[in-house]
Design an enzyme around this catalytic site. Sequence first.
Site, PDB file in Angstrom:
ATOM      1  CG  ASP A  21      -2.026   0.989   1.134  1.00 15.65           C
ATOM      2  OD1 ASP A  21      -2.296   1.473   0.017  1.00 15.65           O
ATOM      3  OD2 ASP A  21      -2.630   1.299   2.167  1.00 15.65           O
ATOM      4  CG  ASN A  69      -7.444  -2.598  -5.887  1.00 15.32           C
ATOM      5  OD1 ASN A  69      -6.551  -3.374  -5.574  1.00 15.32           O
ATOM      6  ND2 ASN A  69      -7.777  -1.593  -5.076  1.00 15.32           N
TER       7      ASN A  69
HETATM    8  C1  FPP Z   1      -2.085   0.031  -3.291  1.00 15.22           C
HETATM    9  O1  FPP Z   1      -1.542   1.352  -3.250  1.00 15.22           O
HETATM   10  C2  FPP Z   1      -1.525  -0.660  -4.427  1.00 15.22           C
HETATM   11  C3  FPP Z   1      -2.257  -1.260  -5.411  1.00 15.22           C
HETATM   12  C4  FPP Z   1      -3.731  -1.296  -5.429  1.00 15.22           C
HETATM   13  C5  FPP Z   1      -1.597  -1.895  -6.564  1.00 15.22           C
HETATM   14  C6  FPP Z   1      -0.420  -2.731  -6.175  1.00 15.22           C
HETATM   15  C7  FPP Z   1       0.224  -3.187  -7.396  1.00 15.22           C
HETATM   16  C8  FPP Z   1       1.555  -3.201  -7.569  1.00 15.22           C
HETATM   17  C9  FPP Z   1       2.551  -2.813  -6.548  1.00 15.22           C
HETATM   18  C10 FPP Z   1       2.088  -3.704  -8.856  1.00 15.22           C
HETATM   19  C11 FPP Z   1       2.345  -5.152  -8.636  1.00 15.22           C
HETATM   20  C12 FPP Z   1       2.996  -5.714  -9.748  1.00 15.22           C
HETATM   21  C13 FPP Z   1       3.272  -7.024  -9.836  1.00 15.22           C
HETATM   22  C14 FPP Z   1       4.107  -7.435 -10.938  1.00 15.22           C
HETATM   23  C15 FPP Z   1       2.744  -8.041  -8.891  1.00 15.22           C
HETATM   24  P1  FPP Z   1      -2.524   2.565  -3.482  1.00 15.22           P
HETATM   25  O2  FPP Z   1      -2.576   2.861  -4.926  1.00 15.22           O
HETATM   26  O3  FPP Z   1      -3.843   2.271  -2.833  1.00 15.22           O
HETATM   27  O4  FPP Z   1      -1.786   3.703  -2.714  1.00 15.22           O
HETATM   28  P2  FPP Z   1      -2.471   4.939  -1.992  1.00 15.22           P
HETATM   29  O5  FPP Z   1      -3.238   4.382  -0.814  1.00 15.22           O
HETATM   30  O6  FPP Z   1      -1.301   5.752  -1.573  1.00 15.22           O
HETATM   31  O7  FPP Z   1      -3.348   5.619  -2.986  1.00 15.22           O
END
Ligand code: FPP
Length: 244
Positions: A21, A69
């Site tokens: 996250d 998501n």
């Molecule tokens: C949460 O951070 C993250 C996600 C919903 C996406 C996670 C995906 C990756 C790290 C890419 C993974 C890739 C592979 C190859 C497995 P957020 O966007 O909710 O962050 P925020 O809370 O700061 O908005």
Amino acid sequence: MDKKDLPVFSVLPKHIGIIMDGNGRWAKQRGLPRYKGHIEGARTFRKIGEFAADLGVKCITFYAFSTENWKRPPEEVEAIMQLFREYLEEADDRIAENEEKGIRLRFIGERKGIPADILSLMELNEAQSSDKDKVILNIAINYGGRHEITEGVKDIVRRAVAEEISADDIDEQMISDSLYTKGLPDPDLIIRPSGEYRLSNFLTWQSAYSELWFSNVLWPDFTEDDLVSALRDFEKRHRRFGGV
Ligand code: FPP
């Protein structure tokens, strides 16, 4: 890190879950579009997965995309899907590396709804690594804990309706075996960076006795040292599972 310099632990979790996250906030802090945070997050995923494997952790599950998501803006969803594609397309390059590290790739989550090309790549990666047994690298894609339990319950009810089992046959083991994580140990440790203190539908059934570890670091900034800190804290936890 050189193999001989790797830290040693008196006890290691058999299974670590990681909620990746803070990618969006990491990008925002730098005035960048959110997808740039996911690109950096994917780099951290590779680095931490390999490091955990080098430390001897046998199973590690990364929460990459939840059933919720899909509600994000389409361009952000597409950017994350593209990162999955790029990672999964490296399958052939990974054969040698996986051979050495013994990494088995698995995916948990609802497969319906995942773009067909990504699904085929997931299946290819699973098949190519299915004989590896040192580490299970589990990626949760289109995963939701409540959805997983609901699907498991449907399977059990179907078996009951077909009179293969009766209500009294249903026990915790049967429910565990009806989940995507069948055969895996429950996570002993769940790590969530970015200053949020919740599990967000991650491994809902399996986390009943998990130790939880939180940190304010945003996922793209998460380092090997952060993982070592989590594992040092885990070493000190007294796990009683309801006993004394
Ligand atoms: C949460 O951070 C993250 C996600 C919903 C996406 C996670 C995906 C990756 C790290 C890419 C993974 C890739 C592979 C190859 C497995 P957020 O966007 O909710 O962050 P925020 O809370 O700061 O908005």
